[in-house]
Design an enzyme around this catalytic site. Sequence first.
Site, PDB file in Angstrom:
ATOM      1  N   ARG A   1       0.797  -1.273  -0.011  1.00 11.01           N
ATOM      2  CA  ARG A   1      -0.065  -0.074  -0.170  1.00 11.01           C
ATOM      3  C   ARG A   1       0.886   1.343   0.051  1.00 11.01           C
ATOM      4  O   ARG A   1       0.418   2.263  -0.001  1.00 11.01           O
ATOM      5  CB  ARG A   1      -0.825   0.050   1.164  1.00 11.01           C
ATOM      6  CG  ARG A   1      -2.229  -0.852   0.651  1.00 11.01           C
ATOM      7  CD  ARG A   1      -3.091  -0.625   2.099  1.00 11.01           C
ATOM      8  NE  ARG A   1      -2.564  -1.475   3.083  1.00 11.01           N
ATOM      9  CZ  ARG A   1      -3.088  -1.332   4.545  1.00 11.01           C
ATOM     10  NH1 ARG A   1      -3.891  -0.402   4.729  1.00 11.01           N
ATOM     11  NH2 ARG A   1      -2.606  -2.165   5.487  1.00 11.01           N
TER      12      ARG A   1
ATOM     13  N   LYS B   1       8.692  -0.593   2.609  1.00 11.41           N
ATOM     14  CA  LYS B   1       8.025  -0.122   3.824  1.00 11.41           C
ATOM     15  C   LYS B   1       8.846   0.284   5.052  1.00 11.41           C
ATOM     16  O   LYS B   1       8.822   1.570   5.508  1.00 11.41           O
ATOM     17  CB  LYS B   1       6.801  -0.625   4.133  1.00 11.41           C
ATOM     18  CG  LYS B   1       6.044  -0.160   5.360  1.00 11.41           C
ATOM     19  CD  LYS B   1       4.507  -0.418   5.504  1.00 11.41           C
ATOM     20  CE  LYS B   1       4.543  -1.509   6.468  1.00 11.41           C
ATOM     21  NZ  LYS B   1       3.124  -1.753   6.816  1.00 11.41           N
TER      22      LYS B   1
ATOM     23  N   GLY C   1       1.797 -15.562   7.617  1.00 12.40           N
ATOM     24  CA  GLY C   1       1.019 -15.127   8.959  1.00 12.40           C
ATOM     25  C   GLY C   1       2.118 -14.674  10.030  1.00 12.40           C
ATOM     26  O   GLY C   1       3.219 -15.275   9.965  1.00 12.40           O
TER      27      GLY C   1
ATOM     28  N   ARG D   1      25.773  21.876   6.050  1.00  8.67           N
ATOM     29  CA  ARG D   1      25.771  20.622   5.505  1.00  8.67           C
ATOM     30  C   ARG D   1      26.683  19.741   6.417  1.00  8.67           C
ATOM     31  O   ARG D   1      27.463  20.348   7.299  1.00  8.67           O
ATOM     32  CB  ARG D   1      26.074  20.847   4.261  1.00  8.67           C
ATOM     33  CG  ARG D   1      25.011  21.092   3.346  1.00  8.67           C
ATOM     34  CD  ARG D   1      25.343  21.445   1.860  1.00  8.67           C
ATOM     35  NE  ARG D   1      26.009  20.319   1.194  1.00  8.67           N
ATOM     36  CZ  ARG D   1      26.935  20.087   0.055  1.00  8.67           C
ATOM     37  NH1 ARG D   1      27.331  21.228  -0.250  1.00  8.67           N
ATOM     38  NH2 ARG D   1      27.402  19.081  -0.091  1.00  8.67           N
TER      39      ARG D   1
ATOM     40  N   ASN E   1      37.408  36.732   9.229  1.00 12.11           N
ATOM     41  CA  ASN E   1      36.015  37.670   8.672  1.00 12.11           C
ATOM     42  C   ASN E   1      36.228  37.194   7.106  1.00 12.11           C
ATOM     43  O   ASN E   1      36.975  37.412   6.299  1.00 12.11           O
ATOM     44  CB  ASN E   1      36.440  39.228   8.644  1.00 12.11           C
ATOM     45  CG  ASN E   1      34.949  39.693   8.501  1.00 12.11           C
ATOM     46  OD1 ASN E   1      34.479  39.531   7.395  1.00 12.11           O
ATOM     47  ND2 ASN E   1      34.651  40.550   9.418  1.00 12.11           N
TER      48      ASN E   1
ATOM     49  N   SER F   1      39.375  42.607  -2.339  1.00 11.88           N
ATOM     50  CA  SER F   1      38.161  42.241  -2.988  1.00 11.88           C
ATOM     51  C   SER F   1      38.174  41.948  -4.280  1.00 11.88           C
ATOM     52  O   SER F   1      38.988  42.293  -5.209  1.00 11.88           O
ATOM     53  CB  SER F   1      37.058  43.230  -2.913  1.00 11.88           C
ATOM     54  OG  SER F   1      36.704  43.645  -1.419  1.00 11.88           O
TER      55      SER F   1
HETATM   56  C1  UD1 Z   1      -2.184  -8.060  13.458  1.00 16.79           C
HETATM   57  C2  UD1 Z   1      -2.935  -8.716  14.586  1.00 16.79           C
HETATM   58  C3  UD1 Z   1      -4.038  -8.001  15.145  1.00 16.79           C
HETATM   59  C4  UD1 Z   1      -3.523  -6.749  15.564  1.00 16.79           C
HETATM   60  C5  UD1 Z   1      -2.815  -5.918  14.629  1.00 16.79           C
HETATM   61  C6  UD1 Z   1      -2.053  -4.680  15.121  1.00 16.79           C
HETATM   62  C7  UD1 Z   1      -2.423 -11.042  14.091  1.00 16.79           C
HETATM   63  C8  UD1 Z   1      -2.794 -12.416  13.579  1.00 16.79           C
HETATM   64  N1  UD1 Z   1      -3.109  -9.980  13.921  1.00 16.79           N
HETATM   65  O1  UD1 Z   1      -3.213  -7.850  12.283  1.00 16.79           O
HETATM   66  O2  UD1 Z   1      -4.461  -8.730  16.192  1.00 16.79           O
HETATM   67  O3  UD1 Z   1      -4.728  -5.978  16.155  1.00 16.79           O
HETATM   68  O4  UD1 Z   1      -1.757  -6.589  13.965  1.00 16.79           O
HETATM   69  O5  UD1 Z   1      -1.649  -3.882  13.947  1.00 16.79           O
HETATM   70  O6  UD1 Z   1      -1.219 -11.200  14.358  1.00 16.79           O
HETATM   71  N2  UD1 Z   1       3.968 -10.040   9.154  1.00 16.79           N
HETATM   72  C9  UD1 Z   1       5.164 -10.969   8.823  1.00 16.79           C
HETATM   73  N3  UD1 Z   1       4.719 -12.059   8.332  1.00 16.79           N
HETATM   74  C10 UD1 Z   1       3.686 -12.544   7.942  1.00 16.79           C
HETATM   75  C11 UD1 Z   1       2.424 -11.605   8.072  1.00 16.79           C
HETATM   76  C12 UD1 Z   1       2.834 -10.302   8.777  1.00 16.79           C
HETATM   77  O7  UD1 Z   1       6.130 -10.654   9.156  1.00 16.79           O
HETATM   78  O8  UD1 Z   1       3.280 -13.576   7.504  1.00 16.79           O
HETATM   79  C13 UD1 Z   1       4.362  -8.719   9.880  1.00 16.79           C
HETATM   80  C14 UD1 Z   1       4.024  -7.564   8.761  1.00 16.79           C
HETATM   81  O9  UD1 Z   1       5.017  -7.328   8.270  1.00 16.79           O
HETATM   82  C15 UD1 Z   1       3.321  -6.514   9.910  1.00 16.79           C
HETATM   83  C16 UD1 Z   1       2.943  -7.477  11.248  1.00 16.79           C
HETATM   84  O10 UD1 Z   1       3.442  -8.595  10.881  1.00 16.79           O
HETATM   85  O11 UD1 Z   1       4.530  -5.757  10.476  1.00 16.79           O
HETATM   86  C17 UD1 Z   1       1.365  -7.566  11.138  1.00 16.79           C
HETATM   87  O12 UD1 Z   1       0.884  -7.994   9.925  1.00 16.79           O
HETATM   88  P1  UD1 Z   1      -0.568  -7.731   9.354  1.00 16.79           P
HETATM   89  O13 UD1 Z   1      -0.788  -8.789   8.073  1.00 16.79           O
HETATM   90  O14 UD1 Z   1      -0.472  -6.197   9.110  1.00 16.79           O
HETATM   91  O15 UD1 Z   1      -1.400  -7.990  10.758  1.00 16.79           O
HETATM   92  P2  UD1 Z   1      -2.862  -7.340  10.895  1.00 16.79           P
HETATM   93  O16 UD1 Z   1      -3.746  -8.205   9.938  1.00 16.79           O
HETATM   94  O17 UD1 Z   1      -2.808  -6.070  10.733  1.00 16.79           O
END
Ligand code: UD1
Length: 448
Positions: free
Chosen positions: A16, A23, A81, A317, A361, A407
């Site tokens: 997104r 990201k 997940g 800088r 200066n 100058s």
């Molecule tokens: C998750 C939580 C949810 C919580 C929310 C808070 C779970 C199942 N759900 O939901 O309860 O309210 O975060 O923001 O945990 N990621 C991985 N590998 C994966 C999937 C995700 O590293 O296979 C990482 C993502 O990069 C991200 C984080 O885990 O940083 C959360 O994943 P995301 O898919 O956004 O979870 P949510 O559905 O938002």
Amino acid sequence: MTHRAAVILAAGQGTRMKSPTPKVLHKVGGRALIDHAIDVAEGLGCQRIVVVLSAGAPEVREHVAARLGQGAIAVQDPPLGTGHAVLAAQAALADFAGEVVVTLADSALLTPEAVAPLFELRAAGADVAVLGFHATNPLGYGRLIVQGDRLIRIVEEREANAEERAVSACNSGVLAAGAGLLFELLGKVGCDNAKREYYLTDVVGLAAKAGKSVRAAFAKEEVFQGVNSQAELAVAEAAFQRRRRAELMESGVTLPAPETVFVSWDTEVAPGVLVEPNVVMAPGVRIEDGAVIRSFSHLEGAVVRSGAIVGPFARLRPGADIGEHAHIGNFVEVKKVAVGQGAKANHLAYLGDGTVGAGANIGAGTIFCNYDGFDKYETHVGEGAFIGSDTALVAPVTVGAGAYTGSGSVITKDVAPDALALARGHQVEKPGWAAAFREKKRREKAGQ
Ligand code: UD1
Ligand code: CA
């Protein structure tokens, strides 16, 4: 003290963001999101940190390895997940028996202080502790289902019934448990759910069923402000700026228009410093007591020492080191130059690569000609030297202490201390030339 490890989940694709930059390498306060997450882990005293990445993220991998070493990286391929992601870190923590805190990599506002209550619960005997918050709009978050002070499970939005959806207590994604228990429970998590994913949140229900003590601690919603889009990145930046400005003012820095001053994660400003409206401080800036940063100045990688005045409209800088009580005025750019105590460059100058001695200066229009298209060379201006306006100092070159340059000079050779160097055409004067020229032109036009 308990040994503590952090597992930072960063295997998401971040689609997104619609950006070629991953990201977690997007910046808030001049620092990558992943570094903010690592800062929190370090701030929590984690002796071990494992960052879980997806297979296709070479830039993130390089970035994390540069800070923590290759051993801190676990690859989750393919991402199935959040529970599966934590399991991907198991091998890296095979020899670790302490407690594990799991955090997400996409928030720049989380602080060690906000996470601390988790460890208080752990210290008070909780086997699993979850960090939650009360959401103004809980849509999309996992809900914390509690019974008394016990957390019995977390239900994800997609699996929640109407009653569960009405719960405002949400899961932040941050959780702590003993390593042994956490990995044991994760081994039992299945993927029989709407997303066909292995949910980290399922360990909560499993732990509760097994009779473990599972508790939730709460932090303010704002610290979990996640970044999933460019718009959310801007919202996080704004919140970060508000927080840092408030901290600076609280510490005694004067900001008459704080909303117009932009700072970075590592900006250091001493109490009593005045930062006028519309100033930007990119990373690496330190400003000592009594200094004034006037409007419309841009600073990066620079030190401004006690009592110095910078701006308005100055650009410092990386490597600019402005000495005590020195003045850097409007439209002066300084890069990799140490400017001595009380030295002045008040108008329109480029000072790049070299040194300016105390009390020197630098006249308006002075240029350090430091670059020949291939290499950079240094210019050294001695103590108390006086560089006449519009002097080009062609580096490498040294102007001795107390010397003058006339100058408009183009100085290509070293100037001895206390000498005057003149390097410009001699002035020729033709008396009456202008009047005669005008008369000639007037006659020509009249004759047409
Ligand atoms: C998750 C939580 C949810 C919580 C929310 C808070 C779970 C199942 N759900 O939901 O309860 O309210 O975060 O923001 O945990 N990621 C991985 N590998 C994966 C999937 C995700 O590293 O296979 C990482 C993502 O990069 C991200 C984080 O885990 O940083 C959360 O994943 P995301 O898919 O956004 O979870 P949510 O559905 O938002
Ligand atoms: Ca999310």
